[in-house]
Design a protein around this motif. Sequence first.
Motif, PDB file in Angstrom:
ATOM      1  N   LEU A  55       0.825  -1.159  -0.048  1.00 15.72           N
ATOM      2  CA  LEU A  55       0.101   0.042  -0.114  1.00 15.72           C
ATOM      3  C   LEU A  55       0.711   1.067  -0.120  1.00 15.72           C
ATOM      4  O   LEU A  55       0.373   2.251  -0.305  1.00 15.72           O
ATOM      5  CB  LEU A  55      -0.919   0.109   1.258  1.00 15.72           C
ATOM      6  N   ASP A  56       1.966   1.132   0.299  1.00 21.80           N
ATOM      7  CA  ASP A  56       3.214   2.393   0.253  1.00 21.80           C
ATOM      8  C   ASP A  56       4.094   2.390  -0.725  1.00 21.80           C
ATOM      9  O   ASP A  56       4.891   3.223  -0.679  1.00 21.80           O
ATOM     10  CB  ASP A  56       3.696   2.716   1.731  1.00 21.80           C
ATOM     11  N   ASP A  57       4.029   1.247  -1.663  1.00 23.40           N
ATOM     12  CA  ASP A  57       4.941   1.407  -2.572  1.00 23.40           C
ATOM     13  C   ASP A  57       4.673   2.213  -3.787  1.00 23.40           C
ATOM     14  O   ASP A  57       3.601   2.785  -3.901  1.00 23.40           O
ATOM     15  CB  ASP A  57       4.795  -0.260  -3.409  1.00 23.40           C
ATOM     16  N   ARG A  58       5.735   2.659  -4.525  1.00 25.12           N
ATOM     17  CA  ARG A  58       5.626   3.662  -5.392  1.00 25.12           C
ATOM     18  C   ARG A  58       4.847   2.866  -6.575  1.00 25.12           C
ATOM     19  O   ARG A  58       5.292   1.796  -6.977  1.00 25.12           O
ATOM     20  CB  ARG A  58       6.975   3.977  -5.938  1.00 25.12           C
ATOM     21  N   ILE A  59       3.992   3.835  -7.332  1.00 27.34           N
ATOM     22  CA  ILE A  59       3.241   3.139  -8.502  1.00 27.34           C
ATOM     23  C   ILE A  59       3.801   3.737  -9.818  1.00 27.34           C
ATOM     24  O   ILE A  59       4.233   2.903 -10.397  1.00 27.34           O
ATOM     25  CB  ILE A  59       1.923   3.693  -8.363  1.00 27.34           C
TER      26      ILE A  59
ATOM     27  N   ALA B 234     -11.251   4.558  -2.788  1.00 21.75           N
ATOM     28  CA  ALA B 234      -9.590   4.718  -2.406  1.00 21.75           C
ATOM     29  C   ALA B 234      -8.885   3.500  -3.528  1.00 21.75           C
ATOM     30  O   ALA B 234      -8.038   3.877  -4.017  1.00 21.75           O
ATOM     31  CB  ALA B 234      -9.432   4.880  -1.249  1.00 21.75           C
ATOM     32  N   ASP B 235      -9.505   2.485  -3.161  1.00 18.13           N
ATOM     33  CA  ASP B 235      -8.957   1.200  -3.860  1.00 18.13           C
ATOM     34  C   ASP B 235      -9.283   1.444  -5.477  1.00 18.13           C
ATOM     35  O   ASP B 235      -8.282   0.970  -6.248  1.00 18.13           O
ATOM     36  CB  ASP B 235      -9.542  -0.067  -3.182  1.00 18.13           C
TER      37      ASP B 235
ATOM     38  N   LYS C 281      -2.162  -5.068  -3.232  1.00 16.31           N
ATOM     39  CA  LYS C 281      -2.848  -4.644  -1.944  1.00 16.31           C
ATOM     40  C   LYS C 281      -3.794  -3.972  -2.034  1.00 16.31           C
ATOM     41  O   LYS C 281      -3.995  -2.766  -2.787  1.00 16.31           O
ATOM     42  CB  LYS C 281      -1.836  -4.399  -0.752  1.00 16.31           C
ATOM     43  N   LEU C 282      -5.121  -4.223  -1.137  1.00 18.00           N
ATOM     44  CA  LEU C 282      -6.300  -3.420  -1.028  1.00 18.00           C
ATOM     45  C   LEU C 282      -6.457  -2.705   0.324  1.00 18.00           C
ATOM     46  O   LEU C 282      -5.986  -3.576   1.468  1.00 18.00           O
ATOM     47  CB  LEU C 282      -7.622  -4.199  -1.280  1.00 18.00           C
TER      48      LEU C 282
ATOM     49  N   THR D 244      -6.810   1.978 -10.529  1.00 22.03           N
ATOM     50  CA  THR D 244      -6.695   2.724 -11.757  1.00 22.03           C
ATOM     51  C   THR D 244      -5.341   3.200 -12.257  1.00 22.03           C
ATOM     52  O   THR D 244      -4.731   2.802 -13.230  1.00 22.03           O
ATOM     53  CB  THR D 244      -7.764   3.875 -11.886  1.00 22.03           C
ATOM     54  N   ARG D 245      -4.452   3.793 -11.152  1.00 20.11           N
ATOM     55  CA  ARG D 245      -3.034   4.072 -11.445  1.00 20.11           C
ATOM     56  C   ARG D 245      -2.366   3.114 -11.637  1.00 20.11           C
ATOM     57  O   ARG D 245      -1.360   2.934 -12.691  1.00 20.11           O
ATOM     58  CB  ARG D 245      -2.693   4.977 -10.134  1.00 20.11           C
TER      59      ARG D 245
END
Length: 467
Positions: free
Chosen positions: A191-195, A223-224, A216-217, A229-230
Amino acid sequence: MPLRLTVRDIALFERPVRFTRPFRFGAIVINAASQAFVRAEIELESGRTSVGASAELMVPKWFDKRPHLSPEQTVAELRRSLDIARDLYLARSGFETAFGLHASCITAQVDACAKEDIPPLAAAYGPAEIDKAILDALLRGTGVNFFDGMAGNVAGIDARLSPDLAGDDIAQFLARTRRLDRVAIRHTVGLDDRIEGTCGVADTNENAGARYFKLKLNGDPDADAARLTRIGNELAKLSRDYRVTLDANEQYADLKALNTLVDRLDRDSALSPIATKLLYIEQPMPRDITRASPLGALAGRDFIIDEADDCYDAFPVARALGYRGVSSKSCKGIYKSVVNATRAAKWSAQRDKFLITGEDLTCQAGLGVQQDLALGALIGVTHAERNGHHYVDGFGDTPVGEADSFLNAHPDLYARNGNTIRLAIHDGDLLTGSLTSPGFATAVHPDWSALPPLQQPKAKTLQEQSL
């Protein structure tokens, strides 16, 4: 043919593991964890003695997510689970099969842990680790590798803990198993990883050429959906085909919230790069809610259980609720994985397809990743989540000599990168060839002299903490 043994000694150790980046799943952020090690000495009926080993991270707030417990308290539960299991296994007298020993102790283990307010999933951790070390010792003592030994059911796995299966179902399933030469890695996106961009999900230096991604959700449908989408926009840039899985780690509060997410996946074109590549959704709701919530129309998509897989009847119960699969994790028990894989194969032959998946939160380079990888390669897991290579710098703080011994013994599985020894990933896959040495998927053991003993809180301390 099953062989019988008796346990002469079990020693417990641990080693700290530092993460190179924070890993956030659900409501917890992990920067470090301790890895437990088990050393088991057995005696076979022939009089021969043998030593086996296992290792697994003690991950905070996964086995027990109750909010009133601190991360440290949930790790204390795992240490206590190991200690209770050690006493139960050593108390058995006479010779038994490896699975018979497990079966004779598991109910007492769960009951003893319940008296200290340790839930079933955490209670199973102790036997899971000890069982792996005993199996390693058994295979080493007979000079047999894991795949051949399991095909011959050397551990004597039967249906006494799974009465929904016929007496010979498990042995017949094992006899048909064949080692997978390669197992694809599934790259975890925490959840904190760079996209986006450098070190984002589409960066080959970051994802190691993976064709599978585990996303991860956090339990908030809006928000998920925005985050997916990103991620989908980035994955669509890959020059190779890919597949994804979603993991909520029990964060969706109920079926209503889950319906909202699935509706977005079905209807929102912006989510198409995820929805069209989605294999399954893992453990969306808390384990207690899961057992009381039939999926109904949601069962049109494939859902699997993970944290809710806390006993031998969990998979049949989940099937009746509309779930199609269950995760295999050696930290939940190698024998339960084999039983569940037998079920999935039997049920799939009858009508619908059922899944056994490889989900890894606890496997680090060395014993942990090798034994879990071998288990998956045995039961047909073609791709497996591998956090270890991503969040920890190779062997981390493992002594150099110990890491070198694993590299030398398993050169297809590890590679030297400067001063670091890391998993060797070949076009997105891990190779299993060197896991065929006698024993449970390892030719070498840790440097026992470099391992401190397992820290162990007293039972009273745990009881006081849970108040």
